[in-house]
Design a protein around this motif. Structure first.
Motif, PDB file in Angstrom:
ATOM      1  N   GLY A 190       5.089  -1.785 -19.209  1.00 14.57           N
ATOM      2  CA  GLY A 190       4.573  -0.769 -19.926  1.00 14.57           C
ATOM      3  C   GLY A 190       3.202  -0.281 -19.872  1.00 14.57           C
ATOM      4  O   GLY A 190       2.471  -0.404 -19.011  1.00 14.57           O
ATOM      5  N   HIS A 191       2.530   0.041 -20.892  1.00 11.51           N
ATOM      6  CA  HIS A 191       1.157   0.479 -20.914  1.00 11.51           C
ATOM      7  C   HIS A 191       0.347  -0.916 -21.125  1.00 11.51           C
ATOM      8  O   HIS A 191      -0.235  -0.870 -22.359  1.00 11.51           O
ATOM      9  N   SER A 192       0.193  -1.813 -20.175  1.00 13.04           N
ATOM     10  CA  SER A 192      -0.447  -2.873 -20.291  1.00 13.04           C
ATOM     11  C   SER A 192      -1.036  -3.528 -19.306  1.00 13.04           C
ATOM     12  O   SER A 192      -0.877  -2.991 -17.824  1.00 13.04           O
ATOM     13  N   TRP A 193      -1.882  -4.477 -19.239  1.00 10.89           N
ATOM     14  CA  TRP A 193      -2.774  -5.160 -18.324  1.00 10.89           C
ATOM     15  C   TRP A 193      -1.722  -5.926 -17.300  1.00 10.89           C
ATOM     16  O   TRP A 193      -1.935  -5.969 -16.056  1.00 10.89           O
ATOM     17  N   THR A 194      -0.561  -6.472 -17.720  1.00  8.38           N
ATOM     18  CA  THR A 194       0.412  -7.048 -17.024  1.00  8.38           C
ATOM     19  C   THR A 194       0.935  -6.044 -15.869  1.00  8.38           C
ATOM     20  O   THR A 194       0.966  -6.580 -14.559  1.00  8.38           O
ATOM     21  N   TYR A 195       0.921  -5.027 -16.306  1.00 10.43           N
ATOM     22  CA  TYR A 195       1.450  -3.927 -15.082  1.00 10.43           C
ATOM     23  C   TYR A 195       0.346  -3.534 -14.218  1.00 10.43           C
ATOM     24  O   TYR A 195       0.654  -3.519 -13.073  1.00 10.43           O
ATOM     25  N   TRP A 196      -0.880  -3.253 -14.970  1.00  7.41           N
ATOM     26  CA  TRP A 196      -2.211  -2.896 -13.925  1.00  7.41           C
ATOM     27  C   TRP A 196      -2.559  -4.125 -12.917  1.00  7.41           C
ATOM     28  O   TRP A 196      -2.768  -3.752 -11.854  1.00  7.41           O
ATOM     29  N   ARG A 197      -2.458  -5.522 -13.543  1.00  9.56           N
ATOM     30  CA  ARG A 197      -2.683  -6.647 -12.614  1.00  9.56           C
ATOM     31  C   ARG A 197      -1.811  -6.578 -11.566  1.00  9.56           C
ATOM     32  O   ARG A 197      -1.966  -6.729 -10.396  1.00  9.56           O
ATOM     33  N   MET A 198      -0.511  -6.258 -11.619  1.00  5.96           N
ATOM     34  CA  MET A 198       0.554  -6.282 -10.700  1.00  5.96           C
ATOM     35  C   MET A 198       0.518  -5.060  -9.696  1.00  5.96           C
ATOM     36  O   MET A 198       0.668  -5.443  -8.380  1.00  5.96           O
ATOM     37  N   GLU A 199      -0.285  -3.966 -10.142  1.00  6.64           N
ATOM     38  CA  GLU A 199      -0.513  -2.930  -9.028  1.00  6.64           C
ATOM     39  C   GLU A 199      -1.808  -2.910  -8.417  1.00  6.64           C
ATOM     40  O   GLU A 199      -1.701  -2.297  -7.459  1.00  6.64           O
ATOM     41  N   LEU A 200      -2.716  -3.600  -9.062  1.00  9.96           N
ATOM     42  CA  LEU A 200      -3.976  -3.773  -8.065  1.00  9.96           C
ATOM     43  C   LEU A 200      -3.943  -4.110  -6.680  1.00  9.96           C
ATOM     44  O   LEU A 200      -4.329  -3.375  -5.630  1.00  9.96           O
ATOM     45  N   PRO A 201      -3.122  -5.158  -6.335  1.00  9.17           N
ATOM     46  CA  PRO A 201      -2.944  -5.607  -4.831  1.00  9.17           C
ATOM     47  C   PRO A 201      -2.001  -4.426  -4.139  1.00  9.17           C
ATOM     48  O   PRO A 201      -2.260  -4.256  -2.970  1.00  9.17           O
ATOM     49  N   GLU A 202      -1.189  -3.852  -4.934  1.00  8.86           N
ATOM     50  CA  GLU A 202      -0.449  -2.601  -4.286  1.00  8.86           C
ATOM     51  C   GLU A 202      -1.435  -1.590  -3.643  1.00  8.86           C
ATOM     52  O   GLU A 202      -1.344  -0.898  -2.872  1.00  8.86           O
ATOM     53  N   VAL A 203      -2.364  -1.337  -4.853  1.00  8.83           N
ATOM     54  CA  VAL A 203      -3.454  -0.347  -4.403  1.00  8.83           C
ATOM     55  C   VAL A 203      -4.123  -0.768  -3.493  1.00  8.83           C
ATOM     56  O   VAL A 203      -4.477   0.375  -2.473  1.00  8.83           O
ATOM     57  N   MET A 204      -4.648  -1.857  -3.364  1.00  3.07           N
ATOM     58  CA  MET A 204      -5.633  -2.399  -2.312  1.00  3.07           C
ATOM     59  C   MET A 204      -4.819  -2.077  -0.819  1.00  3.07           C
ATOM     60  O   MET A 204      -5.617  -1.646   0.166  1.00  3.07           O
ATOM     61  N   GLY A 205      -3.879  -2.697  -0.917  1.00  5.61           N
ATOM     62  CA  GLY A 205      -2.810  -2.628   0.417  1.00  5.61           C
ATOM     63  C   GLY A 205      -2.709  -1.020   0.839  1.00  5.61           C
ATOM     64  O   GLY A 205      -2.666  -0.787   1.974  1.00  5.61           O
ATOM     65  N   PHE A 206      -2.476  -0.411  -0.195  1.00  9.25           N
ATOM     66  CA  PHE A 206      -2.062   0.890   0.219  1.00  9.25           C
ATOM     67  C   PHE A 206      -3.445   1.678   0.872  1.00  9.25           C
ATOM     68  O   PHE A 206      -3.433   2.358   1.775  1.00  9.25           O
ATOM     69  N   ALA A 207      -4.588   1.375   0.307  1.00  8.88           N
ATOM     70  CA  ALA A 207      -5.816   1.963   0.692  1.00  8.88           C
ATOM     71  C   ALA A 207      -6.106   1.495   1.945  1.00  8.88           C
ATOM     72  O   ALA A 207      -6.730   2.253   2.850  1.00  8.88           O
ATOM     73  N   SER A 208      -5.729   0.173   2.219  1.00  9.56           N
ATOM     74  CA  SER A 208      -6.261  -0.309   3.424  1.00  9.56           C
ATOM     75  C   SER A 208      -5.488   0.157   4.716  1.00  9.56           C
ATOM     76  O   SER A 208      -6.269   0.230   5.757  1.00  9.56           O
ATOM     77  N   LYS A 209      -4.236   0.860   4.665  1.00  5.14           N
ATOM     78  CA  LYS A 209      -3.678   1.535   5.568  1.00  5.14           C
ATOM     79  C   LYS A 209      -4.445   2.754   6.139  1.00  5.14           C
ATOM     80  O   LYS A 209      -4.589   2.981   7.329  1.00  5.14           O
ATOM     81  N   MET A 210      -5.097   3.282   5.283  1.00  5.85           N
ATOM     82  CA  MET A 210      -5.987   4.264   5.452  1.00  5.85           C
ATOM     83  C   MET A 210      -7.324   3.942   6.124  1.00  5.85           C
ATOM     84  O   MET A 210      -7.784   4.276   7.267  1.00  5.85           O
ATOM     85  N   PHE A 211      -8.049   2.670   5.467  1.00  5.13           N
ATOM     86  CA  PHE A 211      -9.007   2.114   5.967  1.00  5.13           C
ATOM     87  C   PHE A 211      -8.943   1.750   7.469  1.00  5.13           C
ATOM     88  O   PHE A 211     -10.068   1.573   8.335  1.00  5.13           O
ATOM     89  N   THR A 212      -7.815   1.293   7.942  1.00  4.13           N
ATOM     90  CA  THR A 212      -7.563   0.752   9.055  1.00  4.13           C
ATOM     91  C   THR A 212      -6.720   1.550  10.027  1.00  4.13           C
ATOM     92  O   THR A 212      -6.051   0.954  10.941  1.00  4.13           O
ATOM     93  N   GLN A 213      -6.862   2.600   9.954  1.00  2.00           N
ATOM     94  CA  GLN A 213      -6.322   3.655  10.858  1.00  2.00           C
ATOM     95  C   GLN A 213      -4.590   3.557  10.627  1.00  2.00           C
ATOM     96  O   GLN A 213      -4.070   3.278  11.900  1.00  2.00           O
ATOM     97  N   TYR A 214      -3.856   3.687   9.512  1.00  2.00           N
ATOM     98  CA  TYR A 214      -2.577   3.626   9.505  1.00  2.00           C
ATOM     99  C   TYR A 214      -1.848   4.783  10.269  1.00  2.00           C
ATOM    100  O   TYR A 214      -2.246   5.869  10.391  1.00  2.00           O
TER     101      TYR A 214
END
Length: 296
Positions: free
Chosen positions: A272-296
């Protein structure tokens, strides 16, 4: 018998040394969070606060790092991602496990004096101008940041998800990755924004002008080809929980991006609209951004 005792003692010593080694490694791999640092803003006429995460090894090395601007939601301030989002623990874990490239994470305060990330309609409080003209230059001058578009990402939750969406659409030359999470967008908030602004006397034609600047549908339909191409160059990650009250408008955003052929990853997960969800998504976002940062 004596040899057996020596053997046992040797194994015990080795075990103790191994434990100390693991403990030392664990501490060496920790990043640091500074909960409240400030930047002077001439545009807003005040000091503005932000939190910042510096990755493991930041202080020891002389390298520079990509940066993720991470926006909080309504009711929080710059400490929200620190206190409730557990940003240091999650970022450290993602980096040490190799799921994310080391990066700096900047969490600005969008709650002081006025809530939100945009300029007020009467021009008396121009937060968006501050963000791009003062905050980003301050971060890039003060910290070991790679000050190029390809190393700059933005993400946020709820109100901060809406800020992420608009900042990336309105300033596509600034970001290589944008990740709105559970985003409030204009399909749900425009009339609420008008009501909450305490400026109900603004003429309708002025509101229509603002709508053109703040409506993702209008932006995508009216942007010149060069701007639209830059929007399409951004790597987009859109995510919302299936029980979130904003799930319908995030689904509509997914459809809008498909209509205009804006490439993106769209995720609907349990939550739902909760920190449980956003904490779960933060490492996904970091990994997603890393693909661009490291020439995906």
């Amino acid at each position: 018998m004596h040899e057996k005792i020596l053997m046992v003692m040797k194994k015990l010593v080795l075990s103790v040394l191994l434990v100390f080694s693991l403990v030392a490694t664990t501490f060496a791999q920790q990043g640091k969070v500074y909960e409240t640092r400030t930047v002077k803003s001439k545009i807003l006429g005040m000091d503005r606060s932000y939190s910042i995460y510096l990755p493991p090894g930041y202080e020891e090395g002389d390298g520079s790092y990509p940066v993720l601007y991470l926006l909080h939601g309504h009711g929080d301030n710059h400490t929200g991602w620190v206190q409730f989002g557990q940003v240091r623990y999650i970022a450290d874990k993602a980096i040490t496990e190799g799921k994310s490239a080391p990066m700096i994470i900047v969490m600005p305060d969008g709650d002081t004096v006025h809530k939100g990330y945009f300029n007020l309609l009467d021009g008396s409080y121009n937060y968006e101008d501050f963000f791009f003209q003062e905050l980003i230059p301050h971060i890039e001058k003060t910290y070991k940041v790679r000050a190029e578009r390809r190393y700059r990402a933005i993400a946020g939750l709820s109100m901060g998800g809406g800020g992420t969406l608009m900042y990336a659409l309105r300033h596509p030359e600034m970001f290589t990755v944008a990740a709105p999470l559970s985003a409030v967008n204009v399909a749900w908030t425009f009339e609420q924004m008008k009501k909450q602004s305490d400026m109900t006397n603004i003429p309708d034609e002025k509101w229509q002008s603002i709508r053109k600047e703040m409506d993702e549908r209008v932006i995508l339909e009216n942007s010149p080809k060069e701007t639209l191409d830059r929007i399409k160059q951004i790597r987009w990650y859109i995510s919302c929980g299936d029980d979130d009250f904003l799930s319908d408008i995030n689904c509509a955003l997914h459809s809008l991006f498909r209509k205009h052929q804006v490439g993106h990853e769209y995720r609907v997960k349990d939550g739902g609209h909760s920190w449980t969800y956003w904490r779960m998504e933060l490492p996904e976002v970091m990994g997603f951004a890393s693909k661009m940062f490291t020439q995906y």
